[in-house]
Structure formats: structure tokens, C-alpha cells
Design a protein around this motif. Structure first.
Motif, PDB file in Angstrom:
ATOM      1  N   ARG A  18       2.741  -2.753   2.977  1.00 47.39           N
ATOM      2  CA  ARG A  18       3.995  -2.009   2.823  1.00 47.39           C
ATOM      3  C   ARG A  18       4.541  -2.185   1.403  1.00 47.39           C
ATOM      4  N   ASP A  19       4.542  -3.415   0.904  1.00 52.33           N
ATOM      5  CA  ASP A  19       5.037  -3.679  -0.451  1.00 52.33           C
ATOM      6  C   ASP A  19       4.162  -3.008  -1.514  1.00 52.33           C
ATOM      7  N   ALA A  20       2.843  -3.066  -1.328  1.00 52.33           N
ATOM      8  CA  ALA A  20       1.926  -2.451  -2.281  1.00 52.33           C
ATOM      9  C   ALA A  20       2.066  -0.931  -2.260  1.00 52.33           C
ATOM     10  N   LEU A  21       2.224  -0.343  -1.075  1.00 51.52           N
ATOM     11  CA  LEU A  21       2.422   1.099  -0.973  1.00 51.52           C
ATOM     12  C   LEU A  21       3.716   1.535  -1.646  1.00 51.52           C
ATOM     13  N   ALA A  22       4.757   0.720  -1.526  1.00 50.98           N
ATOM     14  CA  ALA A  22       6.026   1.041  -2.185  1.00 50.98           C
ATOM     15  C   ALA A  22       5.851   1.043  -3.703  1.00 50.98           C
ATOM     16  N   SER A  23       5.107   0.076  -4.228  1.00 55.35           N
ATOM     17  CA  SER A  23       4.853   0.032  -5.678  1.00 55.35           C
ATOM     18  C   SER A  23       4.032   1.242  -6.118  1.00 55.35           C
ATOM     19  N   LEU A  24       3.006   1.571  -5.346  1.00 55.73           N
ATOM     20  CA  LEU A  24       2.176   2.726  -5.684  1.00 55.73           C
ATOM     21  C   LEU A  24       2.952   4.032  -5.574  1.00 55.73           C
ATOM     22  N   ASP A  25       3.761   4.148  -4.550  1.00 58.15           N
ATOM     23  CA  ASP A  25       4.549   5.356  -4.346  1.00 58.15           C
ATOM     24  C   ASP A  25       5.502   5.577  -5.515  1.00 58.15           C
ATOM     25  N   ALA A  26       6.143   4.513  -5.969  1.00 64.25           N
ATOM     26  CA  ALA A  26       7.057   4.628  -7.108  1.00 64.25           C
ATOM     27  C   ALA A  26       6.292   4.969  -8.389  1.00 64.25           C
ATOM     28  N   ALA A  27       5.134   4.350  -8.593  1.00 67.63           N
ATOM     29  CA  ALA A  27       4.347   4.600  -9.800  1.00 67.63           C
ATOM     30  C   ALA A  27       3.801   6.024  -9.838  1.00 67.63           C
ATOM     31  N   CYS A  28       3.499   6.560  -8.676  1.00 66.79           N
ATOM     32  CA  CYS A  28       2.933   7.915  -8.584  1.00 66.79           C
ATOM     33  C   CYS A  28       4.004   8.975  -8.364  1.00 66.79           C
ATOM     34  N   PHE A  29       5.268   8.583  -8.482  1.00 67.95           N
ATOM     35  CA  PHE A  29       6.386   9.511  -8.329  1.00 67.95           C
ATOM     36  C   PHE A  29       6.329  10.235  -6.979  1.00 67.95           C
ATOM     37  N   HIS A  30       6.056   9.485  -5.924  1.00 71.52           N
ATOM     38  CA  HIS A  30       6.056   9.962  -4.541  1.00 71.52           C
ATOM     39  C   HIS A  30       5.024  11.062  -4.310  1.00 71.52           C
ATOM     40  N   ARG A  31       3.877  10.940  -4.974  1.00 69.44           N
ATOM     41  CA  ARG A  31       2.778  11.889  -4.798  1.00 69.44           C
ATOM     42  C   ARG A  31       1.495  11.134  -4.451  1.00 69.44           C
ATOM     43  N   LEU A  32       1.500  10.382  -3.380  1.00 71.10           N
ATOM     44  CA  LEU A  32       0.305   9.633  -3.001  1.00 71.10           C
ATOM     45  C   LEU A  32      -0.784  10.615  -2.566  1.00 71.10           C
ATOM     46  N   PRO A  33      -2.031  10.337  -2.943  1.00 72.00           N
ATOM     47  CA  PRO A  33      -3.116  11.270  -2.611  1.00 72.00           C
ATOM     48  C   PRO A  33      -3.437  11.267  -1.122  1.00 72.00           C
ATOM     49  N   SER A  34      -3.873  12.408  -0.632  1.00 71.70           N
ATOM     50  CA  SER A  34      -4.304  12.514   0.766  1.00 71.70           C
ATOM     51  C   SER A  34      -5.787  12.166   0.847  1.00 71.70           C
ATOM     52  N   GLU A  35      -6.304  12.090   2.065  1.00 78.01           N
ATOM     53  CA  GLU A  35      -7.693  11.649   2.252  1.00 78.01           C
ATOM     54  C   GLU A  35      -8.706  12.621   1.657  1.00 78.01           C
ATOM     55  N   PHE A  56      -8.748   9.608  -3.784  1.00 74.64           N
ATOM     56  CA  PHE A  56      -8.331   8.782  -2.655  1.00 74.64           C
ATOM     57  C   PHE A  56      -9.069   7.444  -2.619  1.00 74.64           C
ATOM     58  N   GLY A  57     -10.351   7.423  -2.950  1.00 72.10           N
ATOM     59  CA  GLY A  57     -11.116   6.169  -2.982  1.00 72.10           C
ATOM     60  C   GLY A  57     -10.565   5.198  -4.007  1.00 72.10           C
ATOM     61  N   ARG A  58     -10.215   5.701  -5.167  1.00 71.81           N
ATOM     62  CA  ARG A  58      -9.622   4.860  -6.204  1.00 71.81           C
ATOM     63  C   ARG A  58      -8.239   4.371  -5.785  1.00 71.81           C
ATOM     64  N   PHE A  59      -7.504   5.222  -5.092  1.00 69.85           N
ATOM     65  CA  PHE A  59      -6.195   4.837  -4.571  1.00 69.85           C
ATOM     66  C   PHE A  59      -6.339   3.689  -3.575  1.00 69.85           C
ATOM     67  N   GLN A  60      -7.309   3.783  -2.666  1.00 71.63           N
ATOM     68  CA  GLN A  60      -7.522   2.715  -1.684  1.00 71.63           C
ATOM     69  C   GLN A  60      -7.959   1.415  -2.344  1.00 71.63           C
ATOM     70  N   ALA A  61      -8.813   1.507  -3.351  1.00 69.89           N
ATOM     71  CA  ALA A  61      -9.241   0.301  -4.066  1.00 69.89           C
ATOM     72  C   ALA A  61      -8.049  -0.345  -4.776  1.00 69.89           C
ATOM     73  N   THR A  62      -7.174   0.481  -5.337  1.00 70.96           N
ATOM     74  CA  THR A  62      -5.964  -0.035  -5.986  1.00 70.96           C
ATOM     75  C   THR A  62      -5.064  -0.709  -4.967  1.00 70.96           C
ATOM     76  N   LEU A  63      -4.909  -0.080  -3.816  1.00 71.93           N
ATOM     77  CA  LEU A  63      -4.090  -0.648  -2.744  1.00 71.93           C
ATOM     78  C   LEU A  63      -4.634  -2.007  -2.313  1.00 71.93           C
ATOM     79  N   CYS A  64      -5.936  -2.110  -2.135  1.00 72.71           N
ATOM     80  CA  CYS A  64      -6.548  -3.388  -1.751  1.00 72.71           C
ATOM     81  C   CYS A  64      -6.322  -4.452  -2.818  1.00 72.71           C
ATOM     82  N   GLU A  65      -6.461  -4.077  -4.075  1.00 77.23           N
ATOM     83  CA  GLU A  65      -6.275  -5.047  -5.160  1.00 77.23           C
ATOM     84  C   GLU A  65      -4.824  -5.534  -5.223  1.00 77.23           C
ATOM     85  N   LEU A  66      -3.874  -4.634  -4.967  1.00 76.52           N
ATOM     86  CA  LEU A  66      -2.467  -5.033  -4.952  1.00 76.52           C
ATOM     87  C   LEU A  66      -2.166  -5.956  -3.776  1.00 76.52           C
TER      88      LEU A  66
END
Length: 121
Positions: A26-43, A48-58
């Protein structure tokens, strides 16, 4: 979205519970959401693969920071008679350092995707 089983495939060395995973995700998604200006990629998005890898690293960064904070001594210094000792606290995972490291991870992984760009293309 990433599951705990998917996370363990990438980071088997981290011992993380379901509750911790949900909180850190939840915390990592909030950071990503803010960094991406509320435009998180869909599947179906090519990033999307790079987004998931970033999420895991966070999530891994947040888990390591929580583990270090839990392992830190409760006292900064103590004195017994004429003997005193002062404990050193590591600043590697301080709140500010975690934010800086999270921004670096997001920038390095998603910097060339256009997700971090606020203006019009």
C-alpha cells in the motif's frame, strides 16, 4: 497486481508476513501513484512488467528499513557508574533516506517510460 507469492519469487531472502506485505505494498503503491501523477499502468500496458518490478523493489526497501528499525537499540546511550557507552544509529534507512532511495528506484526504473512526465506529449 503483485501477490505475496510473486514477491517471494523475486525476493526469497526476505521474511515478510501477509500483513507486512499488504502494508508495504500500500505504501509503495502510494509512492508510485504520486510519482506517476495518478496514471498507474494497466496489465495490458507495455510498461506493466517494469512497474511490477519497481513495486517489488520498493516493498523490499520498506521491509529492510522496517527490519533495521526494529533491530536498532532502544537507547542512544547509557551510563553505569563511571562507565558510559554511546550507540551509533545507522542513517541508511532513516525516513528521509528511504524517501530518497525510493525516488531513485522509481526514476531509474520508470524514467524513460513517460509515466513520470506531467505535461502533455
Amino acid at each position: 497486481m503483485i501477490t505475496l507469492a510473486d514477491f517471494f519469487v523475486k525476493y526469497p531472502e526476505l521474511d515478510i508476513s501477509d500483513g507486512e506485505f499488504i502494508q508495504f505494498k500500500r505504501d509503495a503503491l502510494a509512492s508510485l501513484d504520486a510519482a506517476c501523477f495518478h496514471r498507474l499502468p494497466s496489465e495490458d500496458d507495455p510498461y506493466f512488467g517494469r512497474f511490477q518490478a519497481t513495486l517489488c523493489e520498493l516493498i523490499a526497501l520498506l521491509k529492510r528499513a522496517a527490519d533495521e528499525k526494529a533491530a536498532a537499540p532502544e537507547v542512544d546511550a547509557e551510563t553505569i557508574g563511571s562507565y558510559s557507552v554511546k550507540y551509533h544509529r545507522s542513517d541508511e534507512y532513516s525516513a528521509d533516506q528511504v524517501k530518497i532511495q525510493a525516488r531513485q528506484i522509481i526514476k531509474s526504473r520508470l524514467g524513460d517510460t513517460g509515466l513520470l512526465y506531467r505535461g502533455r506529449l
